[in-house]
Scaffold this motif. Structure first.
Motif, PDB file in Angstrom:
ATOM      1  N   HIS A  19      -7.275 -18.232  -5.135  1.00 34.79           N
ATOM      2  CA  HIS A  19      -8.492 -18.081  -4.336  1.00 34.79           C
ATOM      3  C   HIS A  19      -8.987 -19.421  -3.816  1.00 34.79           C
ATOM      4  CE1 HIS A  19     -12.722 -17.142  -3.373  1.00 34.79           C
ATOM      5  NE2 HIS A  19     -12.275 -15.922  -3.162  1.00 34.79           N
ATOM      6  N   GLY A  20      -8.825 -20.469  -4.604  1.00 37.19           N
ATOM      7  CA  GLY A  20      -9.257 -21.791  -4.174  1.00 37.19           C
ATOM      8  C   GLY A  20     -10.683 -22.150  -4.528  1.00 37.19           C
ATOM      9  N   THR A  21     -11.369 -21.322  -5.305  1.00 41.83           N
ATOM     10  CA  THR A  21     -12.721 -21.650  -5.737  1.00 41.83           C
ATOM     11  C   THR A  21     -12.715 -22.939  -6.556  1.00 41.83           C
ATOM     12  OG1 THR A  21     -13.273 -19.298  -5.830  1.00 41.83           O
ATOM     13  CG2 THR A  21     -14.719 -20.793  -7.035  1.00 41.83           C
ATOM     14  N   ASP A  22     -13.704 -23.783  -6.320  1.00 36.83           N
ATOM     15  CA  ASP A  22     -13.819 -25.020  -7.084  1.00 36.83           C
ATOM     16  C   ASP A  22     -13.902 -24.683  -8.571  1.00 36.83           C
ATOM     17  OD1 ASP A  22     -14.050 -27.736  -7.538  1.00 36.83           O
ATOM     18  OD2 ASP A  22     -16.218 -27.772  -7.216  1.00 36.83           O
ATOM     19  N   HIS A  23     -13.158 -25.418  -9.398  1.00 38.13           N
ATOM     20  CA  HIS A  23     -13.091 -25.041 -10.798  1.00 38.13           C
ATOM     21  C   HIS A  23     -12.645 -26.200 -11.673  1.00 38.13           C
ATOM     22  CE1 HIS A  23      -8.936 -24.593  -9.403  1.00 38.13           C
ATOM     23  NE2 HIS A  23      -8.575 -24.838 -10.647  1.00 38.13           N
ATOM     24  N   GLU A  24     -12.786 -25.981 -12.967  1.00 43.64           N
ATOM     25  CA  GLU A  24     -12.253 -26.862 -13.998  1.00 43.64           C
ATOM     26  C   GLU A  24     -11.601 -25.988 -15.057  1.00 43.64           C
ATOM     27  OE1 GLU A  24     -14.553 -30.234 -16.167  1.00 43.64           O
ATOM     28  OE2 GLU A  24     -14.760 -28.459 -17.470  1.00 43.64           O
ATOM     29  N   CYS A  25     -10.451 -26.402 -15.545  1.00 47.08           N
ATOM     30  CA  CYS A  25      -9.876 -25.799 -16.741  1.00 47.08           C
ATOM     31  C   CYS A  25     -10.232 -26.673 -17.928  1.00 47.08           C
ATOM     32  CB  CYS A  25      -8.357 -25.680 -16.626  1.00 47.08           C
ATOM     33  SG  CYS A  25      -7.829 -24.445 -15.409  1.00 47.08           S
ATOM     34  N   ARG A  26     -10.510 -26.014 -19.052  1.00 45.51           N
ATOM     35  CA  ARG A  26     -10.847 -26.787 -20.249  1.00 45.51           C
ATOM     36  C   ARG A  26     -10.163 -26.188 -21.460  1.00 45.51           C
ATOM     37  NH1 ARG A  26     -16.234 -24.548 -19.813  1.00 45.51           N
ATOM     38  NH2 ARG A  26     -16.691 -26.139 -18.258  1.00 45.51           N
ATOM     39  N   THR A  27      -9.780 -27.052 -22.385  1.00 48.85           N
ATOM     40  CA  THR A  27      -9.091 -26.643 -23.607  1.00 48.85           C
ATOM     41  C   THR A  27      -9.796 -27.262 -24.801  1.00 48.85           C
ATOM     42  OG1 THR A  27      -6.963 -26.520 -22.457  1.00 48.85           O
ATOM     43  CG2 THR A  27      -6.912 -26.678 -24.861  1.00 48.85           C
ATOM     44  N   THR A  28     -10.197 -26.429 -25.756  1.00 49.42           N
ATOM     45  CA  THR A  28     -10.781 -26.908 -27.000  1.00 49.42           C
ATOM     46  C   THR A  28      -9.649 -26.984 -28.032  1.00 49.42           C
ATOM     47  OG1 THR A  28     -12.905 -25.904 -26.456  1.00 49.42           O
ATOM     48  CG2 THR A  28     -12.503 -26.441 -28.768  1.00 49.42           C
ATOM     49  N   TRP A  29      -9.517 -28.162 -28.672  1.00 47.17           N
ATOM     50  CA  TRP A  29      -8.293 -28.381 -29.457  1.00 47.17           C
ATOM     51  C   TRP A  29      -8.550 -29.221 -30.694  1.00 47.17           C
ATOM     52  CZ3 TRP A  29      -5.663 -33.047 -30.474  1.00 47.17           C
ATOM     53  CH2 TRP A  29      -4.378 -32.895 -31.035  1.00 47.17           C
ATOM     54  N   HIS A  30      -7.834 -28.864 -31.764  1.00 45.75           N
ATOM     55  CA  HIS A  30      -7.571 -29.774 -32.873  1.00 45.75           C
ATOM     56  C   HIS A  30      -6.142 -29.502 -33.335  1.00 45.75           C
ATOM     57  CE1 HIS A  30      -7.844 -26.679 -35.995  1.00 45.75           C
ATOM     58  NE2 HIS A  30      -9.046 -26.328 -35.570  1.00 45.75           N
ATOM     59  N   ALA A  31      -5.575 -30.419 -34.080  1.00 41.05           N
ATOM     60  CA  ALA A  31      -4.149 -30.354 -34.403  1.00 41.05           C
ATOM     61  C   ALA A  31      -3.798 -29.198 -35.328  1.00 41.05           C
ATOM     62  CB  ALA A  31      -3.694 -31.681 -35.019  1.00 41.05           C
ATOM     63  N   GLY A  32      -4.793 -28.569 -35.956  1.00 44.39           N
ATOM     64  CA  GLY A  32      -4.510 -27.402 -36.768  1.00 44.39           C
ATOM     65  C   GLY A  32      -4.212 -26.158 -35.947  1.00 44.39           C
ATOM     66  N   LEU A  33      -4.597 -26.146 -34.684  1.00 45.33           N
ATOM     67  CA  LEU A  33      -4.310 -25.013 -33.791  1.00 45.33           C
ATOM     68  C   LEU A  33      -2.866 -25.076 -33.314  1.00 45.33           C
ATOM     69  CD1 LEU A  33      -7.591 -25.115 -31.684  1.00 45.33           C
ATOM     70  CD2 LEU A  33      -7.003 -23.439 -33.448  1.00 45.33           C
ATOM     71  N   PHE A  34      -2.447 -26.244 -32.860  1.00 45.34           N
ATOM     72  CA  PHE A  34      -1.065 -26.531 -32.488  1.00 45.34           C
ATOM     73  C   PHE A  34      -0.944 -28.034 -32.334  1.00 45.34           C
ATOM     74  CE2 PHE A  34      -3.430 -25.072 -28.763  1.00 45.34           C
ATOM     75  CZ  PHE A  34      -3.308 -26.118 -27.865  1.00 45.34           C
TER      76      PHE A  34
END
Length: 243
Positions: free
Chosen positions: A173-188
């Protein structure tokens, strides 16, 4: 010239829209933020209900979709009306806003005030997201992991395919956006985090934020300066948000 029947139908639709928006279930409101809608002064409304059960959820009080709303939509809208000329926009966050059928009507009411609209979503309903994009100026999309990791993180089978489908919808679609990832090493691990970043960049993501996850028992932050440099090199815009 429209018939009496068509005029009556139009009036019925116009009258029904506010009532539909009034059923939006809200858990609260932040009157002013400078960080949740990039480049805008905004308020945040928090929508109740989420079908996923991520262990690190920061708003667990919003998960129950059947809980009585803490804030009626009429009161939230009245507040937003009182801030016209002071706010640039409104963020619909959660919980998961796209869970609620009243969201499109609420977005329409906010835009009718002359305010811009933003959405924070986990992408669990890609079809609903596609239908909303024409009403949105900005989207913050959570991409929690590569698809095969999602079921363990969200406690919901098939969640990874949905979130990554939502990403494709958003990119197309091209809508302005941000991807975000919440992470710590216990998840992967860090190697898989680097694979995730490369995959996002290859799909066409240009703005990515990596958010440190701090939950009880979570491992210490495992990224080195070299890792950060590798991640930053993949995106025109990269943000590292420490807890």
């Amino acid at each position: 010239m429209p018939s009496a029947a068509s005029l009556q139908s139009t009036l019925v639709v116009a009258a029904a829209a506010p009532a539909e928006a009034q059923s939006l279930r809200l858990g609260g409101l932040t009157p002013l933020t400078t960080i949740d809608f990039p480049g805008r002064l905004a308020a945040v409304v928090y929508c109740q209900g989420c079908p996923w059960r991520c262990g690190y959820c920061h708003n667990p009080e919003l998960l129950d979709a059947t809980a009585p709303p803490a804030l009626p939509w009429e009161r939230a809208l009245a507040f937003l009306q009182s801030r016209r000329g002071l706010l640039d926009g409104v963020v619909f966050s959660g919980g998961e806003p796209t869970l609620q059928a009243a969201l499109p009507a609420a977005l329409a009411e906010v835009r009718a005030l002359g305010l811009q609209t933003a959405l924070h979503t986990g992408g669990m309903y890609p079809g609903r997201l596609a239908a909303l994009l024409a009403q949105l100026d900005w989207v913050g999309l959570d991409i929690k992991a590569l698809p095969q990791r999602y079921d363990a993180i969200t406690a919901t089978p098939g969640s990874g395919a949905r979130a990554w489908d939502a990403l494709e919808v958003l990119l197309a679609h091209g809508t302005d956006h941000e991807c975000r990832t919440t992470w710590h090493a216990g998840l992967f691990g860090v190697d898989e985090l680097l694979d995730l970043a490369r995959t996002l960049a290859a799909r066409g993501v240009r703005r990515w934020a990596l958010q440190e996850c701090r939950t009880p028992g979570a491992p210490a932050w495992a990224l080195t300066d070299a890792h950060r440099q590798q991640l930053a090199a993949l995106f025109p815009s990269f943000a590292l948000r420490r807890a």
